[in-house]
Enzyme design. Structure first.
Site, PDB file in Angstrom:
ATOM      1  N   HIS A   1       0.872  -1.198   0.000  1.00  0.00           N
ATOM      2  CA  HIS A   1       0.000   0.000   0.000  1.00  0.00           C
ATOM      3  C   HIS A   1       0.900   1.237   0.000  1.00  0.00           C
ATOM      4  O   HIS A   1       1.675   1.429  -0.923  1.00  0.00           O
ATOM      5  CB  HIS A   1      -0.939  -0.095   1.212  1.00  0.00           C
ATOM      6  CG  HIS A   1      -1.990   0.971   1.314  1.00  0.00           C
ATOM      7  ND1 HIS A   1      -2.391   1.773   0.285  1.00  0.00           N
ATOM      8  CD2 HIS A   1      -2.753   1.335   2.385  1.00  0.00           C
ATOM      9  CE1 HIS A   1      -3.344   2.589   0.704  1.00  0.00           C
ATOM     10  NE2 HIS A   1      -3.597   2.348   1.976  1.00  0.00           N
TER      11      HIS A   1
ATOM     12  N   HIS B   1      -2.312  -2.249  -9.523  1.00  0.00           N
ATOM     13  CA  HIS B   1      -3.290  -1.577  -8.640  1.00  0.00           C
ATOM     14  C   HIS B   1      -4.551  -2.428  -8.572  1.00  0.00           C
ATOM     15  O   HIS B   1      -4.931  -3.053  -9.564  1.00  0.00           O
ATOM     16  CB  HIS B   1      -3.633  -0.188  -9.192  1.00  0.00           C
ATOM     17  CG  HIS B   1      -4.241   0.712  -8.171  1.00  0.00           C
ATOM     18  ND1 HIS B   1      -5.572   0.641  -7.843  1.00  0.00           N
ATOM     19  CD2 HIS B   1      -3.692   1.648  -7.366  1.00  0.00           C
ATOM     20  CE1 HIS B   1      -5.822   1.537  -6.895  1.00  0.00           C
ATOM     21  NE2 HIS B   1      -4.702   2.153  -6.578  1.00  0.00           N
TER      22      HIS B   1
ATOM     23  N   ASP C   1       2.709   5.535  -6.652  1.00  0.00           N
ATOM     24  CA  ASP C   1       3.979   5.447  -5.910  1.00  0.00           C
ATOM     25  C   ASP C   1       5.199   5.449  -6.809  1.00  0.00           C
ATOM     26  O   ASP C   1       6.305   5.738  -6.337  1.00  0.00           O
ATOM     27  CB  ASP C   1       3.966   4.174  -5.042  1.00  0.00           C
ATOM     28  CG  ASP C   1       2.966   4.291  -3.921  1.00  0.00           C
ATOM     29  OD1 ASP C   1       1.920   3.628  -3.990  1.00  0.00           O
ATOM     30  OD2 ASP C   1       3.200   5.097  -3.013  1.00  0.00           O
TER      31      ASP C   1
HETATM   32  C1  SDX Z   1      -1.451   2.276  -3.314  1.00  0.00           C
HETATM   33  O1  SDX Z   1      -6.123   0.934  -3.203  1.00  0.00           O
HETATM   34  C2  SDX Z   1      -5.669   2.105  -3.390  1.00  0.00           C
HETATM   35  O2  SDX Z   1      -6.376   2.993  -3.823  1.00  0.00           O
HETATM   36  C3  SDX Z   1      -4.223   2.297  -2.989  1.00  0.00           C
HETATM   37  C4  SDX Z   1      -3.575   3.597  -3.408  1.00  0.00           C
HETATM   38  C5  SDX Z   1      -4.163   4.768  -2.663  1.00  0.00           C
HETATM   39  O3  SDX Z   1      -4.080   5.892  -3.174  1.00  0.00           O
HETATM   40  O4  SDX Z   1      -4.598   4.565  -1.488  1.00  0.00           O
HETATM   41  O5  SDX Z   1      -3.719   3.791  -4.791  1.00  0.00           O
HETATM   42  C6  SDX Z   1      -2.077   3.595  -3.071  1.00  0.00           C
HETATM   43  O6  SDX Z   1      -1.453   1.445  -2.445  1.00  0.00           O
HETATM   44  C7  SDX Z   1      -0.888   1.992  -4.690  1.00  0.00           C
HETATM   45  C8  SDX Z   1      -0.340   0.537  -4.796  1.00  0.00           C
HETATM   46  C9  SDX Z   1       1.097   0.544  -4.252  1.00  0.00           C
HETATM   47  N1  SDX Z   1       1.614  -0.854  -4.179  1.00  0.00           N
HETATM   48  C10 SDX Z   1       2.565  -1.295  -4.992  1.00  0.00           C
HETATM   49  O7  SDX Z   1       3.074  -0.626  -5.898  1.00  0.00           O
HETATM   50  C11 SDX Z   1       3.039  -2.709  -4.669  1.00  0.00           C
HETATM   51  C12 SDX Z   1       3.122  -3.545  -5.958  1.00  0.00           C
HETATM   52  N2  SDX Z   1       1.766  -3.772  -6.434  1.00  0.00           N
HETATM   53  C13 SDX Z   1       1.163  -5.072  -6.119  1.00  0.00           C
HETATM   54  O8  SDX Z   1       1.422  -5.456  -4.807  1.00  0.00           O
HETATM   55  C14 SDX Z   1      -0.299  -5.152  -6.541  1.00  0.00           C
HETATM   56  O9  SDX Z   1      -0.382  -4.621  -7.797  1.00  0.00           O
HETATM   57  C15 SDX Z   1      -1.378  -4.546  -5.642  1.00  0.00           C
HETATM   58  C16 SDX Z   1      -1.319  -5.051  -4.247  1.00  0.00           C
HETATM   59  C17 SDX Z   1      -1.269  -3.055  -5.640  1.00  0.00           C
HETATM   60  C18 SDX Z   1      -2.720  -4.948  -6.233  1.00  0.00           C
HETATM   61  O10 SDX Z   1      -2.730  -6.315  -6.232  1.00  0.00           O
HETATM   62  P1  SDX Z   1      -4.073  -7.174  -6.470  1.00  0.00           P
HETATM   63  O11 SDX Z   1      -5.179  -6.341  -6.986  1.00  0.00           O
HETATM   64  O12 SDX Z   1      -4.335  -7.980  -5.242  1.00  0.00           O
HETATM   65  O13 SDX Z   1      -3.646  -8.073  -7.663  1.00  0.00           O
HETATM   66  P2  SDX Z   1      -2.858  -9.448  -7.522  1.00  0.00           P
HETATM   67  O14 SDX Z   1      -1.833  -9.357  -6.437  1.00  0.00           O
HETATM   68  O15 SDX Z   1      -3.896 -10.514  -7.445  1.00  0.00           O
HETATM   69  O16 SDX Z   1      -2.067  -9.518  -8.913  1.00  0.00           O
HETATM   70  C19 SDX Z   1      -2.677 -10.016 -10.105  1.00  0.00           C
HETATM   71  C20 SDX Z   1      -1.508 -10.525 -10.934  1.00  0.00           C
HETATM   72  C21 SDX Z   1      -0.622 -11.515 -10.161  1.00  0.00           C
HETATM   73  O17 SDX Z   1      -0.012 -12.362 -11.126  1.00  0.00           O
HETATM   74  P3  SDX Z   1      -0.683 -13.843 -11.362  1.00  0.00           P
HETATM   75  O18 SDX Z   1      -0.609 -14.562 -10.033  1.00  0.00           O
HETATM   76  O19 SDX Z   1      -2.105 -13.576 -11.832  1.00  0.00           O
HETATM   77  O20 SDX Z   1       0.193 -14.466 -12.430  1.00  0.00           O
HETATM   78  O21 SDX Z   1      -0.657  -9.441 -11.297  1.00  0.00           O
HETATM   79  C22 SDX Z   1       0.636  -9.654 -10.745  1.00  0.00           C
HETATM   80  C23 SDX Z   1       0.460 -10.647  -9.610  1.00  0.00           C
HETATM   81  O22 SDX Z   1       1.684 -11.336  -9.368  1.00  0.00           O
HETATM   82  N3  SDX Z   1       1.118  -8.362 -10.234  1.00  0.00           N
HETATM   83  C24 SDX Z   1       2.371  -7.939 -10.345  1.00  0.00           C
HETATM   84  C25 SDX Z   1       2.389  -6.681  -9.733  1.00  0.00           C
HETATM   85  N4  SDX Z   1       1.164  -6.392  -9.263  1.00  0.00           N
HETATM   86  C26 SDX Z   1       0.388  -7.438  -9.578  1.00  0.00           C
HETATM   87  N5  SDX Z   1       3.463  -8.500 -10.879  1.00  0.00           N
HETATM   88  C27 SDX Z   1       4.615  -7.777 -10.806  1.00  0.00           C
HETATM   89  N6  SDX Z   1       4.720  -6.572 -10.230  1.00  0.00           N
HETATM   90  C28 SDX Z   1       3.624  -5.990  -9.687  1.00  0.00           C
HETATM   91  N7  SDX Z   1       3.746  -4.792  -9.122  1.00  0.00           N
END
Ligand code: SDX
Length: 391
Positions: free
Chosen positions: A235, A274, A328
């Protein structure tokens, strides 16, 4: 005498609970503050698109907008700015609390503790009337900059600083932190970041705050919950991890191998992806151009070029999966270019989101119901208790 039992009321209608991991497809609140269209990459605060606000508004005006659901008149904005500045100062006891914090504590641990401690110093902490909560929201937005800056000064063994009520929140914060008034460009850069981070629907930390206030706990407890939730690298903590990644990569020629290795291991590339946006986060779009300017102005072009190269490669590799830059990714370069230390990046996020969190708490109380979802029990039943001697 025949007593006829009351006919039992009809069985309460039991809706079959649905299992929605991560609540991705569950609506848990109504809000009038921010709207997100994840497919089109749209973010609006009270209907005004984030790009217009970033270009034309200020953080203080944005906070007024979020809390009053309309833009202020010139006189209203001046009065609101004055009401914030009147609350910049910390209670003297708060400096004593800060001086007891371990110097090695991370700023987010410290902020979580300081917000909680601030609640112990507010005689109206438990008054949950609308007026009292609006005043607590104002105090929290006004005082968080001084909490963050003075913890940083404390951990460096430097004397405490008082906020400067002749400046806006961004200017007063940077002056406390660095000991000198920022340039207009630096002030504006932080002000824009504060606008962009102010509110964002029912993100994890905002949801956590609503869960807390929905129990009729107090605003300070809800903000403490929110700070602790934002700290997580999935997050708000992602912006610090982005900077770690940029430093690990170091040079443009290492981008390709580094990113491909992460993707191959199914490691997360921080600053991308996201839960809602399946295209580029509109805040990242604006921050990208902004960070290029700030990086250029401050001799940090290399960081921007690294970020741009990572973005291009990720677009090719995982863009089709809906993984694009989020807020971010470019806030990291912007904060670094502003001279902020890496572990102050997430506290910047909290400084801004304090406005959204507190606004959501006031919204929650307008039409409150305890937030208490169900758990799907997957453990055993009818297990016999076994005496210790027989185990
Ligand atoms: C913020 O919610 C909000 O509004 C938050 C925010 C706000 O203003 O409050 O916008 C701020 O929190 C932004 C997000 C910051 N976090 C990151 O940058 C961390 C990296 N991102 C991931 O952790 C992820 O994208 C999430 C947690 C943000 C969202 O994840 P989801 O919706 O739970 O999706 P998921 O984990 O189920 O991923 C789906 C697929 C997976 O691959 P498969 O298992 O389907 O093969 O996408 C892949 C994930 O591995 N994936 C990524 C990735 N994010 C998702 N792969 C590589 N790098 C990434 N960053």
């Amino acid at each position: 005498m025949t007593v006829t039992a009351e006919k039992p009321a009809s069985e309460p209608s039991v809706v079959k609970p649905s299992w929605d991991k991560g609540l991705a497809n569950t609506v848990a609140a109504e809000t009038q503050m921010s709207f997100i269209d994840g497919a089109k990459g749209i973010l609006e605060y009270v209907g005004i698109d984030i790009d217009s606000l970033a270009r034309n508004s200020t953080f203080e005006e944005t906070v007024f907008l979020l809390w009053n659901l309309r833009l202020p008149t010139k006189a209203e904005l001046a009065a609101f700015e004055q009401s914030l500045r009147a609350e910049y100062a910390l209670p003297d006891e708060m400096y004593k609390v800060i001086s007891t914090l371990p110097k090695h504590a991370t700023p987010m641990h410290a902020l979580r503790t300081m917000v909680s401690a601030l609640g112990t110093l507010d005689p109206n902490a438990d008054d949950d009337s609308l007026d009292a909560n609006r005043m607590k929201a104002l105090k929290l937005v006004a005082k968080t900059p001084a909490l963050i800056a003075n913890f940083d000064l404390h951990r460096k063994g430097k004397p405490f600083a008082k906020p400067d009520a002749t400046q806006n929140i961004a200017g007063s914060f940077l002056t406390m932190l660095t000991g000198q008034k920022p340039t207009a460009a630096m002030n504006r850069a932080l002000d824009v970041c504060l606008i962009l981070h102010a509110d964002h629907g029912l993100n994890a930390s905002t949801f956590a705050a609503r869960v807390t206030i929905a129990t009729l706990s107090d605003m300070y407890s809800a903000m403490t919950t929110a700070v602790g939730t934002l700290k997580g690298p999935l997050h708000g903590g992602a912006n610090e991890e982005v900077m770690v990644m940029l430093n690990e990569i170091g040079t443009l020629d290492r981008v390709d191998a580094y990113i491909r290795a992460k993707l191959a291991k199914k490691d997360l590339v921080m600053g991308f992806g996201h839960r809602v946006y399946k295209t580029t986060d509109p805040r990242a779009t604006y921050l990208k151009t902004f960070s290029k300017q700030v990086a250029t102005d401050t001799g940090n072009e290399k960081l921007y070029e690294l970020s741009h190269a990572i973005e291009e490669l990720m677009a090719k590799e995982v863009g089709p999966k809906g993984i694009w830059p989020n807020v971010d990714f470019y806030s990291a370069t912007t904060y670094h270019s502003l001279g902020l230390e890496l572990d102050l990046f997430t506290p910047m996020f909290a400084m801004s989101r304090m406005s959204g969190w507190s606004g959501h708490c006031i919204e929650q109380l307008k039409d409150n119901r305890l937030i208490r979802p169900q758990a799907l029990y997957v453990g055993p039943h009818a297990v016999k208790y076994v005496e210790m001697a027989a185990r």
